[in-house]
Design an enzyme around this catalytic site. Structure first.
Site, PDB file in Angstrom:
ATOM      1  CG  HIS A 140      42.850  47.280  45.178  1.00 10.90           C
ATOM      2  ND1 HIS A 140      43.011  47.274  43.711  1.00 10.90           N
ATOM      3  CD2 HIS A 140      41.643  47.129  45.432  1.00 10.90           C
ATOM      4  CE1 HIS A 140      41.878  47.219  42.896  1.00 10.90           C
ATOM      5  NE2 HIS A 140      40.849  47.254  44.026  1.00 10.90           N
ATOM      6  CB  CYS A 141      46.573  51.599  43.484  1.00  6.09           C
ATOM      7  SG  CYS A 141      48.306  51.239  44.056  1.00  6.09           S
ATOM      8  CD1 TRP A 142      49.501  49.204  37.838  1.00  9.66           C
ATOM      9  CD2 TRP A 142      47.848  47.983  37.481  1.00  9.66           C
ATOM     10  NE1 TRP A 142      50.025  48.173  36.640  1.00  9.66           N
ATOM     11  CE2 TRP A 142      49.058  47.436  36.652  1.00  9.66           C
ATOM     12  CE3 TRP A 142      46.793  47.132  37.433  1.00  9.66           C
ATOM     13  CZ2 TRP A 142      48.728  46.336  35.691  1.00  9.66           C
ATOM     14  CZ3 TRP A 142      46.698  45.899  36.698  1.00  9.66           C
ATOM     15  CH2 TRP A 142      47.479  45.734  35.740  1.00  9.66           C
TER      16      TRP A 142
END
Length: 350
Positions: free
Chosen positions: A96-98
């Site tokens: 995941h990222c932002w």
């Protein structure tokens, strides 16, 4: 196998069994992250800032080209790091990222190309945070373990947990003992956002409990050191039945002296100074003088009297039933058994 996009609940369920790679920058991860996630940044902080500036001031294409300049040379190293992290995960990795955008997409593409089964968090960390805040609106069947300072409430909770009862250890989650003297040497408290993430992680363990199953929690103020309980969770705790360990002053004083014997005088003086306005100038001076003269018992006697007075006022302000449990000593095993007996008797009456 194609990269799968998962909603928050699906992602967190798999996170119990699979490694989670947080591909945000180091500073984003340090600020707050999903408990158990591994920092796996695709860009460092300076690179992220440069790419963000290019995206805003020029265009998306230029930002991508700058990102590829950093990402390309690191691809082999990232694959090798993923191998180390996922050695026991059966080839499945969560990423995941932002916001579930280009950063997680790039890493997912790379790991998928290498042969991993990759799942990406739809909406990224932002979606996770939304779920965390929504989860705090749920009510829980809390049972409060109360008692004046020095009653060994935390240790009693630990004994209840050993006996198989669900326990929410708020002080453990906050990394703090819940008073001006509560800092734990060598352990830093989490920031507010990370505390909330950790609290959500702990609460999720109770999702599949029977509806009537009580969850034991220590009597706490809303503020625990430098962090605050979310208002809805604090209210849910306050609405629970309270079982108050009624232990004599001297027994509690003995326990506190033993508990704080390893803490150095300068640290204790600093803690006293944090409550000097409420303690009063005369008592503050007396407590510090006793401490400097190595009369720790007299010092803690003053402080315990202060906390007893403070706790007594807070108890009078509450409208919840109080079940007093007489106990002669701070003996967590015996006191846990008394709480269980008292709760069973109360449940039979109702």
């Amino acid at each position: 196998m194609a990269v799968r996009n998962l909603i928050v609940e699906e992602f967190l369920f798999l996170a119990k069994m699979r490694p989670v790679l947080d591909v945000r920058s180091p500073s984003e991860y340090a600020h707050a992250h999903i408990p158990g996630a591994v920092s796996f940044p695709i860009f460092n902080d300076a690179e992220r800032a440069e790419i963000g500036t290019a995206y805003k001031q020029r265009n998306r294409e230029d930002a991508i080209k700058i990102g590829l300049t950093s990402f390309g040379p690191r691809m082999k190293e990232m694959v090798e790091n993923a191998e180390k992290i996922s050695a026991k995960s059966s080839g499945e990795i969560l990423v995941h990222c932002w916001r579930g955008g280009m950063r997680s997409g790039a890493v997912a593409w790379l790991l998928d190309l290498y042969g991993y089964n990759v799942c990406v968090l739809k909406g990224g960390y932002k979606a996770y945070r939304t779920q965390v805040l929504v989860s705090f609106e749920k009510t829980y069947p809390f049972v409060i373990v109360g008692g004046n300072t020095g009653s060994g409430k935390t240790l009693t909770l630990h004994e209840l947990k050993k006996k198989g009862f669900p326990v929410l250890d708020l002080e453990g989650i906050a990394c703090h003992k819940g008073s001006a003297f509560g800092s734990i040497p060598g352990v830093e408290q989490p920031g507010q956002e990370q505390f909330e993430n950790n609290l959500n992680h702990a609460l999720r363990e109770f999702d599949f409990l029977p509806k009537e199953q009580s969850i034991f929690v220590e009597d706490e103020s809303q503020r625990i050191g430098s962090v605050n309980l979310p208002a809805s969770i604090y209210q849910s705790v306050r609405n629970g039945k309270q079982f108050y360990l009624d232990i004599p002053f001297e027994a509690r004083l003995d326990f506190i002296l033993e508990d704080y014997q390893s803490i150095k005088a300068p640290e204790l003086v600093a803690s006293i100074m944090r409550i000097k306005k409420r303690l009063g100038p005369l008592e503050t001076k007396s407590a510090i003088n006793f401490l400097l003269e190595e009369e720790k018992r007299n010092c803690f006697k003053i402080l315990l009297e202060y906390y007893d007075k403070h706790y007594g006022k807070s108890m009078l302000a509450r409208a919840i039933p109080l079940h007093k449990i007489p106990a002669e000593t701070v003996t967590p095993i015996a006191n846990a058994a008394k709480i269980i007996q008292s709760l069973n008797e109360e449940n039979e009456r109702t």
